[in-house]
Scaffold this active site. Structure first.
Site, PDB file in Angstrom:
ATOM      1  CG  HIS A  17      -0.081   0.130   2.549  1.00  0.00           C
ATOM      2  ND1 HIS A  17       0.571  -0.841   3.322  1.00  0.00           N
ATOM      3  CD2 HIS A  17      -0.145   1.383   3.550  1.00  0.00           C
ATOM      4  CE1 HIS A  17       1.235  -0.782   4.156  1.00  0.00           C
ATOM      5  NE2 HIS A  17       0.850   1.142   4.175  1.00  0.00           N
ATOM      6  CG  ASP A  30       1.820   4.761   4.796  1.00  0.00           C
ATOM      7  OD1 ASP A  30       1.452   3.803   5.028  1.00  0.00           O
ATOM      8  OD2 ASP A  30       3.312   5.589   5.329  1.00  0.00           O
ATOM      9  CG  HIS A  60       5.115   1.249   2.581  1.00  0.00           C
ATOM     10  ND1 HIS A  60       4.409   1.873   2.095  1.00  0.00           N
ATOM     11  CD2 HIS A  60       4.731   1.108   3.557  1.00  0.00           C
ATOM     12  CE1 HIS A  60       3.419   2.502   2.735  1.00  0.00           C
ATOM     13  NE2 HIS A  60       3.785   2.060   4.197  1.00  0.00           N
ATOM     14  NE  ARG A 106       9.183  -5.202  10.918  1.00  0.00           N
ATOM     15  CZ  ARG A 106       8.594  -4.161  10.747  1.00  0.00           C
ATOM     16  NH1 ARG A 106       7.588  -4.466  10.228  1.00  0.00           N
ATOM     17  NH2 ARG A 106       9.397  -3.350  10.161  1.00  0.00           N
TER      18      ARG A 106
HETATM   19  C1  LIG Z   1      -5.304   8.404   8.646  1.00  0.00           C
HETATM   20  C2  LIG Z   1      -5.913   6.720   8.107  1.00  0.00           C
HETATM   21  C3  LIG Z   1      -4.526   6.247   7.908  1.00  0.00           C
HETATM   22  C4  LIG Z   1      -3.965   4.698   7.962  1.00  0.00           C
HETATM   23  C5  LIG Z   1      -6.031   5.073   7.838  1.00  0.00           C
HETATM   24  C6  LIG Z   1      -6.343   5.960   8.409  1.00  0.00           C
HETATM   25  O1  LIG Z   1      -7.797   6.237   9.286  1.00  0.00           O
HETATM   26  C7  LIG Z   1      -6.271   5.262  10.235  1.00  0.00           C
HETATM   27  C8  LIG Z   1      -5.139   4.098  10.386  1.00  0.00           C
HETATM   28  C9  LIG Z   1      -4.131   4.111   8.676  1.00  0.00           C
HETATM   29  C10 LIG Z   1      -3.373   2.670   8.593  1.00  0.00           C
HETATM   30  C11 LIG Z   1      -2.175   2.082   8.927  1.00  0.00           C
HETATM   31  C12 LIG Z   1      -1.966   0.984   8.518  1.00  0.00           C
HETATM   32  C13 LIG Z   1      -1.923   0.804   6.830  1.00  0.00           C
HETATM   33  C14 LIG Z   1      -3.141   1.648   5.894  1.00  0.00           C
HETATM   34  C15 LIG Z   1      -2.840   1.858   4.523  1.00  0.00           C
HETATM   35  C16 LIG Z   1      -4.087   1.356   6.985  1.00  0.00           C
HETATM   36  O2  LIG Z   1      -4.275   0.117   6.421  1.00  0.00           O
HETATM   37  O3  LIG Z   1      -4.303   1.863   7.762  1.00  0.00           O
HETATM   38  C17 LIG Z   1      -3.157   3.027   6.644  1.00  0.00           C
HETATM   39  C18 LIG Z   1      -4.074   4.494   6.141  1.00  0.00           C
HETATM   40  C19 LIG Z   1      -3.247   4.918   5.404  1.00  0.00           C
HETATM   41  O4  LIG Z   1      -2.501   5.804   5.791  1.00  0.00           O
HETATM   42  O5  LIG Z   1      -4.356   4.863   4.330  1.00  0.00           O
HETATM   43  O1  AKG Z   2       5.498  -2.366   9.884  1.00  0.00           O
HETATM   44  C1  AKG Z   2       5.746  -2.181   8.991  1.00  0.00           C
HETATM   45  O2  AKG Z   2       6.676  -1.670   8.728  1.00  0.00           O
HETATM   46  C2  AKG Z   2       5.046  -0.874   7.650  1.00  0.00           C
HETATM   47  C3  AKG Z   2       3.634  -0.269   8.660  1.00  0.00           C
HETATM   48  C4  AKG Z   2       2.684   0.750   7.860  1.00  0.00           C
HETATM   49  O3  AKG Z   2       3.403   0.548   6.706  1.00  0.00           O
HETATM   50  C5  AKG Z   2       1.818   1.439   8.253  1.00  0.00           C
HETATM   51  O4  AKG Z   2       1.866   1.341   9.468  1.00  0.00           O
HETATM   52  O5  AKG Z   2       1.793   1.831   7.490  1.00  0.00           O
HETATM   53 FE   FE2 Z   3       2.261   2.095   5.078  1.00  0.00          FE
END
Ligand SMILES: C=C1C[C@]23C[C@@]1(O)CC[C@H]2[C@@]12CCC[C@@](C)(C(=O)O1)[C@H]2[C@@H]3C(=O)O
Ligand code: AKG
Ligand code: FE2
Length: 343
Positions: free
Chosen positions: A211, A213, A273, A283
């Site tokens: 994905h 961010d 990533h 981890r």
């Molecule tokens: C602000 C945010 C980014 C995120 C979605 C969220 O509402 C809260 C969780 C964030 C996260 C963390 C893990 C990877 C990710 C793709 C996910 O599934 O939840 C990211 C979201 C994002 O960056 O789009």
């Molecule tokens: O665990 C990791 O190194 C990646 C975590 C991540 O991609 C995220 O929190 O958006």
């Molecule tokens: Fe991420």
């Protein structure tokens, strides 16, 4: 669509079940994190130095990820955060579920938000903290929440300062004047705690699927077990490949997020990533996901805009519906047209 019953005690499982067995993790070869594929390392001890800016610009254009040192985050704060993260995830599942993220909410314990786009589940548990931490901590530890709250609030405060510093540098590398970005000192952030239990067959399971961010930038601290991989796009050194971002003592990892991709008008790229899992070691990673204030419409600041303006909230909504097509959905100029504009 995964549900709460998809949560289980990973530690008690000796074989990866069908629900968590991914057909292949080898969509791209794995590259060595050496030579041309060494993750850029940027020291923030001299932020006004021209070399720092050149290195940063190169990292944002060609990688979308870099390590930072000289960040001034006390090592004791990082180890306390890791300790509290371990403490949280080692609670029994039924206790963690007391702080479960509501179906349409942002904060709390749960599966990866992107899980709904995949038919297989991930070898993963997450905890999202948006806004004050106390309500979550009270659900997890009704009478022993003080230390958790203290560490999380302190870490969020430090991360906000650091994010501001890195963002200033990124803006100056894009050629954006400070005063053009009125909200540059009002950044907001979400703290995402990630847990990847040891897995009996790491070749079959996915920690966190590929994905980008949705942030301006994400600052990540990883425990000493490697697992984070970034996708390097095809270049003269080879085809697209997964490169491991090794945990470096004292360094934090920074990801360029989709919103920086937008403000830079695609000069900088949000990095794809993922996280893979380890046979023997549990981890953890802790990500500070940083964005603009809620009411700000983020837009390209340089060149002829190829994206329409969007707030962070609107963008997160699009990401929730379209996942990796979200950036494309706000494009007003397609790739080939953009190329003509730049020529
Ligand atoms: C602000 C945010 C980014 C995120 C979605 C969220 O509402 C809260 C969780 C964030 C996260 C963390 C893990 C990877 C990710 C793709 C996910 O599934 O939840 C990211 C979201 C994002 O960056 O789009
Ligand atoms: O665990 C990791 O190194 C990646 C975590 C991540 O991609 C995220 O929190 O958006
Ligand atoms: Fe991420």
């Amino acid at each position: 669509m995964p549900s709460l019953s998809d949560h289980f005690e990973f530690e008690s499982i000796h074989e990866v079940p069908e629900s968590h067995a991914w057909p292949s993790l080898d969509d791209h070869p794995s590259g060595d994190a050496t030579g041309h594929d060494t993750i850029p390392l940027i020291s923030l001890s001299n932020p006004d130095n021209n070399t720092t800016k050149l290195l940063l610009r190169h990292a944002c254009q060609h990688w979308g990820v870099f390590h930072v040192t000289g960040h001034n985050i006390p090592p004791s704060l990082l180890s306390n955060l890791e300790l509290q993260t371990r403490r949280l995830f080692s609670l029994p599942t039924n206790q963690k579920l007391k702080a479960a993220r509501p179906p349409d909410g942002v904060s709390g314990y749960g599966l990866a938000r992107i899980s709904s786009f995949f038919s297989k589940l991930m070898w993963y548990e997450g905890f999202t903290i948006s806004g004050p931490v106390l309500p979550h901590a009270l659900q997890l530890w009704p009478s022993d929440h003080y230390l958790f709250c203290e560490v999380i609030e302190e870490y969020k405060k430090e991360m906000r300062k650091l994010a501001e510093k890195i963002m200033q540098l990124i803006l100056s590398c894009i050629g954006i004047k400070e005063e053009e970005v009125k909200w540059r000192r009002e950044l907001t952030g979400v703290l995402q705690l990630n847990s990847y239990p040891a897995c009996p067959d790491p070749g079959k399971a996915m920690g966190l699927a590929a994905h980008t961010d949705s942030s301006l930038l994400t600052i990540l601290h990883q425990s000493s077990t490697s697992g984070l991989q970034v996708l390097r796009r095809e270049d003269r050194h080879g085809p697209a490949r997964w490169v491991t971002v090794p945990p470096l003592a004292g360094a934090l990892v920074v990801h360029v997020g989709d919103l920086s991709h937008i403000i830079s008008n695609a000069r900088f790229h949000s990095v794809v990533h993922r996280a893979v899992v380890n046979r023997f070691r549990h981890r953890y990673s802790m990500a500070y996901i940083c964005g603009p204030p809620a009411d700000v419409k983020v837009k390209p600041f340089v060149g002829s805009p190829v994206f329409r303006p969007v707030t962070w909230g609107e963008y997160l909504c699009l990401k929730g519906k379209l996942f990796n097509q979200a950036l494309n959905s706000i494009r007003v100029v397609q790739d080939d047209e953009q190329l003509c504009l730049e020529l």
